[in-house]
Design an enzyme around this catalytic site. Structure first.
Site, PDB file in Angstrom:
ATOM      1  CG  ASP A  50      -1.849   1.189   1.189  1.00  0.00           C
ATOM      2  OD1 ASP A  50      -2.747   1.196   0.331  1.00  0.00           O
ATOM      3  OD2 ASP A  50      -1.662   2.141   1.983  1.00  0.00           O
ATOM      4  CE1 TYR A  55       0.593   7.553   2.998  1.00  0.00           C
ATOM      5  CE2 TYR A  55       0.787   5.336   2.139  1.00  0.00           C
ATOM      6  CZ  TYR A  55       0.047   6.301   2.765  1.00  0.00           C
ATOM      7  OH  TYR A  55      -1.225   6.003   3.172  1.00  0.00           O
ATOM      8  CE  LYS A  85      -3.708   4.639   0.282  1.00  0.00           C
ATOM      9  NZ  LYS A  85      -2.368   4.517   0.844  1.00  0.00           N
ATOM     10  CG  HIS A 118      -4.265   9.639   0.288  1.00  0.00           C
ATOM     11  ND1 HIS A 118      -2.903   9.482   0.222  1.00  0.00           N
ATOM     12  CD2 HIS A 118      -4.595   9.297   1.545  1.00  0.00           C
ATOM     13  CE1 HIS A 118      -2.446   9.056   1.388  1.00  0.00           C
ATOM     14  NE2 HIS A 118      -3.454   8.937   2.201  1.00  0.00           N
TER      15      HIS A 118
HETATM   16  N1  LIG Z   1      -5.621   5.951   3.228  1.00  0.00           N
HETATM   17  C1  LIG Z   1      -5.181   6.617   4.273  1.00  0.00           C
HETATM   18  O1  LIG Z   1      -5.526   7.792   4.504  1.00  0.00           O
HETATM   19  C2  LIG Z   1      -4.254   5.957   5.208  1.00  0.00           C
HETATM   20  C3  LIG Z   1      -3.602   4.804   4.825  1.00  0.00           C
HETATM   21  N2  LIG Z   1      -2.705   4.190   5.667  1.00  0.00           N
HETATM   22  C4  LIG Z   1      -2.033   2.956   5.193  1.00  0.00           C
HETATM   23  O2  LIG Z   1      -2.180   1.935   6.160  1.00  0.00           O
HETATM   24  C5  LIG Z   1      -0.901   1.486   6.592  1.00  0.00           C
HETATM   25  C6  LIG Z   1      -0.971   1.037   8.034  1.00  0.00           C
HETATM   26  O3  LIG Z   1      -1.483   2.050   8.878  1.00  0.00           O
HETATM   27  P1  LIG Z   1      -0.584   2.923   9.878  1.00  0.00           P
HETATM   28  O4  LIG Z   1      -1.320   4.179  10.114  1.00  0.00           O
HETATM   29  O5  LIG Z   1       0.791   2.992   9.378  1.00  0.00           O
HETATM   30  O6  LIG Z   1      -0.635   2.180  11.240  1.00  0.00           O
HETATM   31  P2  LIG Z   1      -0.609   0.711  11.854  1.00  0.00           P
HETATM   32  O7  LIG Z   1      -1.866   0.591  12.611  1.00  0.00           O
HETATM   33  O8  LIG Z   1      -0.255  -0.290  10.828  1.00  0.00           O
HETATM   34  O9  LIG Z   1       0.551   0.856  12.918  1.00  0.00           O
HETATM   35  C7  LIG Z   1       1.874   1.095  12.574  1.00  0.00           C
HETATM   36  C8  LIG Z   1       2.692   1.316  13.829  1.00  0.00           C
HETATM   37  O10 LIG Z   1       2.627   0.182  14.672  1.00  0.00           O
HETATM   38  C9  LIG Z   1       3.927  -0.369  14.867  1.00  0.00           C
HETATM   39  N3  LIG Z   1       3.767  -1.822  14.787  1.00  0.00           N
HETATM   40  C10 LIG Z   1       3.539  -2.560  13.681  1.00  0.00           C
HETATM   41  N4  LIG Z   1       3.412  -3.861  13.990  1.00  0.00           N
HETATM   42  C11 LIG Z   1       3.556  -3.957  15.316  1.00  0.00           C
HETATM   43  C12 LIG Z   1       3.535  -5.038  16.233  1.00  0.00           C
HETATM   44  N5  LIG Z   1       3.332  -6.283  15.817  1.00  0.00           N
HETATM   45  N6  LIG Z   1       3.735  -4.771  17.550  1.00  0.00           N
HETATM   46  C13 LIG Z   1       3.949  -3.506  17.966  1.00  0.00           C
HETATM   47  N7  LIG Z   1       3.980  -2.432  17.166  1.00  0.00           N
HETATM   48  C14 LIG Z   1       3.788  -2.651  15.837  1.00  0.00           C
HETATM   49  C15 LIG Z   1       4.794   0.191  13.775  1.00  0.00           C
HETATM   50  O11 LIG Z   1       6.122   0.373  14.194  1.00  0.00           O
HETATM   51  P3  LIG Z   1       7.373  -0.458  13.559  1.00  0.00           P
HETATM   52  O12 LIG Z   1       7.460  -0.105  12.123  1.00  0.00           O
HETATM   53  O13 LIG Z   1       8.517   0.023  14.358  1.00  0.00           O
HETATM   54  O14 LIG Z   1       7.066  -1.918  13.804  1.00  0.00           O
HETATM   55  C16 LIG Z   1       4.141   1.552  13.544  1.00  0.00           C
HETATM   56  O15 LIG Z   1       4.604   2.466  14.515  1.00  0.00           O
HETATM   57  C17 LIG Z   1       0.007   2.683   6.313  1.00  0.00           C
HETATM   58  O16 LIG Z   1       1.372   2.348   6.309  1.00  0.00           O
HETATM   59  C18 LIG Z   1      -0.543   3.145   4.989  1.00  0.00           C
HETATM   60  O17 LIG Z   1      -0.058   2.308   3.975  1.00  0.00           O
HETATM   61  C19 LIG Z   1      -2.492   4.673   6.926  1.00  0.00           C
HETATM   62  C20 LIG Z   1      -3.109   5.829   7.364  1.00  0.00           C
HETATM   63  C21 LIG Z   1      -4.049   6.556   6.526  1.00  0.00           C
HETATM   64  O1  LIG Z   2      -2.263   7.742   4.369  1.00  0.00           O
HETATM   65  C1  LIG Z   2      -1.805   8.256   5.353  1.00  0.00           C
HETATM   66  C2  LIG Z   2      -2.378   9.449   5.861  1.00  0.00           C
HETATM   67  O2  LIG Z   2      -3.618   9.677   5.200  1.00  0.00           O
HETATM   68  C3  LIG Z   2      -1.506  10.664   5.657  1.00  0.00           C
HETATM   69  O3  LIG Z   2      -0.964  10.752   4.408  1.00  0.00           O
HETATM   70  C4  LIG Z   2      -2.327  11.815   5.864  1.00  0.00           C
HETATM   71  O4  LIG Z   2      -3.181  11.458   6.885  1.00  0.00           O
HETATM   72  C5  LIG Z   2      -1.605  12.958   6.324  1.00  0.00           C
HETATM   73  O5  LIG Z   2      -0.712  12.621   7.319  1.00  0.00           O
HETATM   74  C6  LIG Z   2      -2.635  13.855   6.844  1.00  0.00           C
HETATM   75  O6  LIG Z   2      -2.601  14.012   8.045  1.00  0.00           O
HETATM   76  O7  LIG Z   2      -3.443  14.292   6.057  1.00  0.00           O
END
Ligand SMILES: NC(=O)C1=CN([C@@H]2O[C@H](COP(=O)(O)OP(=O)(O)OC[C@H]3O[C@@H](n4cnc5c(N)ncnc54)[C@H](OP(=O)(O)O)[C@@H]3O)[C@@H](O)[C@H]2O)C=CC1
Ligand SMILES: O=C[C@H](O)[C@@H](O)[C@@H](O)[C@H](O)C(=O)O
Length: 320
Positions: A50, A55, A85, A118
């Site tokens: 993703d 990003y 996105k 997005h």
């Molecule tokens: N469409 C949108 O607007 C959005 C899309 N996304 C997408 O979704 C993905 C995932 O969501 P995201 O917001 O990053 O958050 P997540 O809920 O996936 O959490 C990520 C965090 O949790 C930690 N983590 C991951 N696995 C573990 C574990 N097993 N135990 C403890 N800590 C853990 C990671 O640290 P570490 O790397 O150190 O393990 C990181 O700090 C994003 O990377 C993105 O691709 C996210 C937000 C918004």
């Molecule tokens: O996909 C991840 C998130 O959507 C990020 O790109 C946005 O949320 C941005 O940080 C914002 O706060 O608008």
């Protein structure tokens, strides 16, 4: 190597139900190690990635895919499911096709498997970034932007198209003129924001949900520690000999949606894949359903006294 179940979208394309999130905040901060991380993820068995223009992960993902092919980790690009996105600054009819073309050139691909709007907000500025001025915020003209998204699919640049962060109301607006229905709505979903109503609506319309921030996005500017510090999840994890992260991921998976989780840590990348050969009991599911609901990602940077969104409720159409 683990094998990840797939779901068939309404257009017949399949999506792996667990995907690898590529958003590490601050964007661009881990670019030196990102390629190796993505390559390792492919080695572990992740096939769905993703990404997003904002990003700054597209280019390194492209390089990792290239290396994975050369190393024989995958036989062909078709084994991967790549999402990217459209950022808000390109949320204008005539900027969409050039934006996907730039994404494809970053990824060194001929097509993405899924291209998403997005966030349903547009920005006047052409720059991709978060430091925009309040006066640059515009409501998105969903009809004309979606027409351009449809062109992306017709041109073969995206196998499927969809949206992200769309409320039920915005989906209704989109569906009222869409010729191609969105295959996916990618939204925040986890035990703290279970999205029951939106899921019901999307199921009715054949729109598949992908859950982002399944662990609450701990450590990001848009996330919270609520999931990782949740007592209910902690207790279930202890009783099952699993981690809180696995309980949360398994709960999301059991709701029949796909999930994208981000970890750039080798142990946690493996841990997050280990959710398929066990399940939650009805009692555990009930306890999770009872968790009081709070949305983590609120996108407050799009709120301005001058509008178009003066309150969070206006931005999220009353859903929060
Ligand atoms: N469409 C949108 O607007 C959005 C899309 N996304 C997408 O979704 C993905 C995932 O969501 P995201 O917001 O990053 O958050 P997540 O809920 O996936 O959490 C990520 C965090 O949790 C930690 N983590 C991951 N696995 C573990 C574990 N097993 N135990 C403890 N800590 C853990 C990671 O640290 P570490 O790397 O150190 O393990 C990181 O700090 C994003 O990377 C993105 O691709 C996210 C937000 C918004
Ligand atoms: O996909 C991840 C998130 O959507 C990020 O790109 C946005 O949320 C941005 O940080 C914002 O706060 O608008």
């Amino acid at each position: 190597m683990s094998s990840i179940p797939e779901f068939t979208l309404q257009n017949g394309n399949t999506i792996p139900l667990l995907g690898f999130g590529t958003a590490e905040y601050p964007f661009g901060s881990s670019s030196e190690t990102m390629k190796e991380t993505f390559l390792h993820a492919i080695k572990l068995g992740y096939r769905h990635f993703d990404s997003a223009a904002i990003y700054q992960s597209e280019q390194l993902l492209g390089e990792a895919m290239h290396d994975a092919l050369n190393l024989g980790l995958i036989k062909s690009r078709d084994e991967l499911f790549i999402t990217s996105k459209l950022w808000c600054s390109n949320g204008h009819h005539d900027r969409v096709v050039p934006a996907i073309q730039k994404t494809l050139s970053n990824l060194k691909l001929e097509y993405v498997d899924l291209y998403l709007i997005h966030i349903p907000v547009s920005l006047k500025t052409g720059e991709i970034g978060l430091s925009f001025k309040k006066e640059d915020i515009l409501p998105m003209d969903i009809k004309s932007v979606w027409e351009a998204m449809e062109n992306c699919q017709k041109l073969g640049l995206a196998k499927s198209i969809g949206v992200s962060n769309f409320t039920r109301k915005k989906l209704e607006t989109l569906l009222s003129t869409a010729k191609i229905h969105p295959a996916v709505n990618q939204v925040e979903m986890n035990p703290y924001w279970q999205q029951e109503q939106l899921r019901e609506f999307c199921e009715e319309k054949g729109i598949h949900i992908t859950a982002y921030s399944p662990l609450g996005g701990k450590g990001t500017i848009w996330g919270t520690n609520w999931i990782m510090e949740c007592e209910v999840l902690k207790e279930i994890a202890k009783a099952k000999g699993r981690t809180i992260a696995q309980i949360s991921l398994r709960w999301v998976y059991e709701q029949g949606v796909s999930v994208v989780v981000k970890s750039f840590n080798k142990e946690r990348m493996k841990e997050n894949l280990d959710i398929f050969d066990w399940n939650l009991s009805p009692d555990e599911l009930q306890k999770i359903t009872g968790i009081p609901q709070r949305k983590g990602f609120i996108a407050s940077e799009f709120i301005s006294d001058e509008g178009p969104y003066k309150t969070l409720s206006e931005l999220w159409d009353g859903e929060i």
